[in-house]
Design an enzyme around this catalytic site. Structure first.
Site, PDB file in Angstrom:
ATOM      1  N   HIS A   1      -7.063  -3.415   0.441  1.00 54.14           N
ATOM      2  CA  HIS A   1      -7.459  -2.938   1.764  1.00 54.14           C
ATOM      3  C   HIS A   1      -6.307  -2.916   2.761  1.00 54.14           C
ATOM      4  O   HIS A   1      -6.512  -2.610   3.920  1.00 54.14           O
ATOM      5  CB  HIS A   1      -8.609  -3.794   2.309  1.00 54.14           C
ATOM      6  CG  HIS A   1      -9.839  -3.705   1.478  1.00 54.14           C
ATOM      7  ND1 HIS A   1     -10.790  -2.721   1.658  1.00 54.14           N
ATOM      8  CD2 HIS A   1     -10.270  -4.441   0.438  1.00 54.14           C
ATOM      9  CE1 HIS A   1     -11.752  -2.877   0.767  1.00 54.14           C
ATOM     10  NE2 HIS A   1     -11.451  -3.908   0.015  1.00 54.14           N
TER      11      HIS A   1
ATOM     12  N   HIS B   1      -5.973   3.207   2.521  1.00 52.81           N
ATOM     13  CA  HIS B   1      -6.669   2.923   1.268  1.00 52.81           C
ATOM     14  C   HIS B   1      -8.016   3.624   1.206  1.00 52.81           C
ATOM     15  O   HIS B   1      -8.571   4.023   2.232  1.00 52.81           O
ATOM     16  CB  HIS B   1      -6.875   1.413   1.102  1.00 52.81           C
ATOM     17  CG  HIS B   1      -7.775   0.824   2.145  1.00 52.81           C
ATOM     18  ND1 HIS B   1      -7.327   0.472   3.403  1.00 52.81           N
ATOM     19  CD2 HIS B   1      -9.102   0.547   2.135  1.00 52.81           C
ATOM     20  CE1 HIS B   1      -8.331  -0.003   4.109  1.00 52.81           C
ATOM     21  NE2 HIS B   1      -9.436   0.031   3.369  1.00 52.81           N
TER      22      HIS B   1
ATOM     23  N   ASP C   1     -11.861   2.996   0.010  1.00 55.86           N
ATOM     24  CA  ASP C   1     -12.840   1.980  -0.379  1.00 55.86           C
ATOM     25  C   ASP C   1     -13.654   2.491  -1.551  1.00 55.86           C
ATOM     26  O   ASP C   1     -14.162   3.609  -1.520  1.00 55.86           O
ATOM     27  CB  ASP C   1     -13.798   1.676   0.777  1.00 55.86           C
ATOM     28  CG  ASP C   1     -13.221   0.726   1.801  1.00 55.86           C
ATOM     29  OD1 ASP C   1     -12.177   0.100   1.514  1.00 55.86           O
ATOM     30  OD2 ASP C   1     -13.803   0.607   2.882  1.00 55.86           O
TER      31      ASP C   1
ATOM     32  N   HIS D   1     -16.896  -2.345  -3.153  1.00 53.34           N
ATOM     33  CA  HIS D   1     -16.532  -3.138  -1.975  1.00 53.34           C
ATOM     34  C   HIS D   1     -17.778  -3.595  -1.205  1.00 53.34           C
ATOM     35  O   HIS D   1     -17.768  -4.652  -0.583  1.00 53.34           O
ATOM     36  CB  HIS D   1     -15.618  -2.308  -1.076  1.00 53.34           C
ATOM     37  CG  HIS D   1     -15.283  -2.913   0.241  1.00 53.34           C
ATOM     38  ND1 HIS D   1     -14.831  -4.201   0.393  1.00 53.34           N
ATOM     39  CD2 HIS D   1     -15.320  -2.391   1.499  1.00 53.34           C
ATOM     40  CE1 HIS D   1     -14.610  -4.444   1.666  1.00 53.34           C
ATOM     41  NE2 HIS D   1     -14.899  -3.366   2.361  1.00 53.34           N
TER      42      HIS D   1
ATOM     43  N   HIS E   1     -20.694   1.645   5.762  1.00 53.30           N
ATOM     44  CA  HIS E   1     -20.204   1.912   4.408  1.00 53.30           C
ATOM     45  C   HIS E   1     -21.369   2.353   3.516  1.00 53.30           C
ATOM     46  O   HIS E   1     -21.267   3.349   2.796  1.00 53.30           O
ATOM     47  CB  HIS E   1     -19.561   0.655   3.794  1.00 53.30           C
ATOM     48  CG  HIS E   1     -18.174   0.359   4.236  1.00 53.30           C
ATOM     49  ND1 HIS E   1     -17.896  -0.231   5.443  1.00 53.30           N
ATOM     50  CD2 HIS E   1     -16.980   0.528   3.611  1.00 53.30           C
ATOM     51  CE1 HIS E   1     -16.586  -0.409   5.549  1.00 53.30           C
ATOM     52  NE2 HIS E   1     -16.000   0.057   4.444  1.00 53.30           N
TER      53      HIS E   1
ATOM     54  N   GLU F   1      -9.563   4.630   4.818  1.00 51.18           N
ATOM     55  CA  GLU F   1      -9.342   3.872   6.053  1.00 51.18           C
ATOM     56  C   GLU F   1      -7.854   3.659   6.301  1.00 51.18           C
ATOM     57  O   GLU F   1      -7.036   3.733   5.388  1.00 51.18           O
ATOM     58  CB  GLU F   1     -10.052   2.516   5.962  1.00 51.18           C
ATOM     59  CG  GLU F   1     -11.563   2.653   5.854  1.00 51.18           C
ATOM     60  CD  GLU F   1     -12.287   1.380   5.490  1.00 51.18           C
ATOM     61  OE1 GLU F   1     -13.465   1.270   5.864  1.00 51.18           O
ATOM     62  OE2 GLU F   1     -11.704   0.501   4.819  1.00 51.18           O
TER      63      GLU F   1
END
Length: 173
Positions: free
Chosen positions: A7, A11, A13, A17, A125, A137
């Site tokens: 993270h 990156h 996700d 996660h 998310h 992100e």
């Protein structure tokens, strides 16, 4: 810095996660991470007392969103990458639903998360995942103007990872 993990820096996700049995970084489909994208400049719109991205903030780019299906939000609310922010702007639930209706396949942000910093449950998310919207992100959009670009941010094939670093690129044809 913040230590080494998937993270850090820009990156993607993986669903693992925030969903215990979700796909890991080595299993995410890559097609959502490459193609046309619209950068929406929301700089100067948010504060600790007004931290929400609403449909009204995105509506002006509706046709570009529908055309590209990849949305990159520029907020400039995370300018010092050496200091973790106390707060960040986040999408309202209605804005997430609106993006899902427009069949968006990727949401990229210049923030360390799509959920509030203090969140214990990653509701945004999960809402994005329910619409099959990939998440990138910590993009650096500080020098990028609003508009449509070509975009690529392929996640590294991190075995069993909950996130993976990407090298994000934007260009115009």
């Amino acid at each position: 810095m913040f230590g080494q993990c998937g993270h850090n820096g820009t990156h993607a996700d993986a669903p693992f996660h925030f969903i215990p049995k979700g796909d890991t970084s080595d299993c995410v489909p890559l097609e959502n991470y490459i193609g046309p994208a619209v950068v929406i400049d929301l700089a100067e719109k948010f504060s600790r007392t007004q931290p929400f991205v609403a449909i009204a903030d995105l509506e002006h780019a509706r046709s570009q969103i529908a055309e590209t299906r990849r949305v990159l939000l520029k907020t400039n609310c995370f300018p010092d990458w050496k200091r973790f922010p106390d707060w960040i702007p986040v999408l309202k639930a209605e804005a997430v639903a609106w993006l899902r209706e427009l069949r968006v396949v990727l949401l990229g942000v210049d923030l360390p998360s799509v959920d509030p910093i203090e969140a214990k449950v990653l509701e945004i998310h999960c809402a994005l995942k329910s619409g099959n919207i990939a998440i990138v992100e910590s993009l650096d959009l500080s020098e990028v103007e609003a508009g449509v670009y070509q975009f690529v941010a392929l996640p590294l094939k991190v075995m069993s990872g909950d996130a993976a670093p990407v090298r994000a690129l934007l260009w115009r044809d």
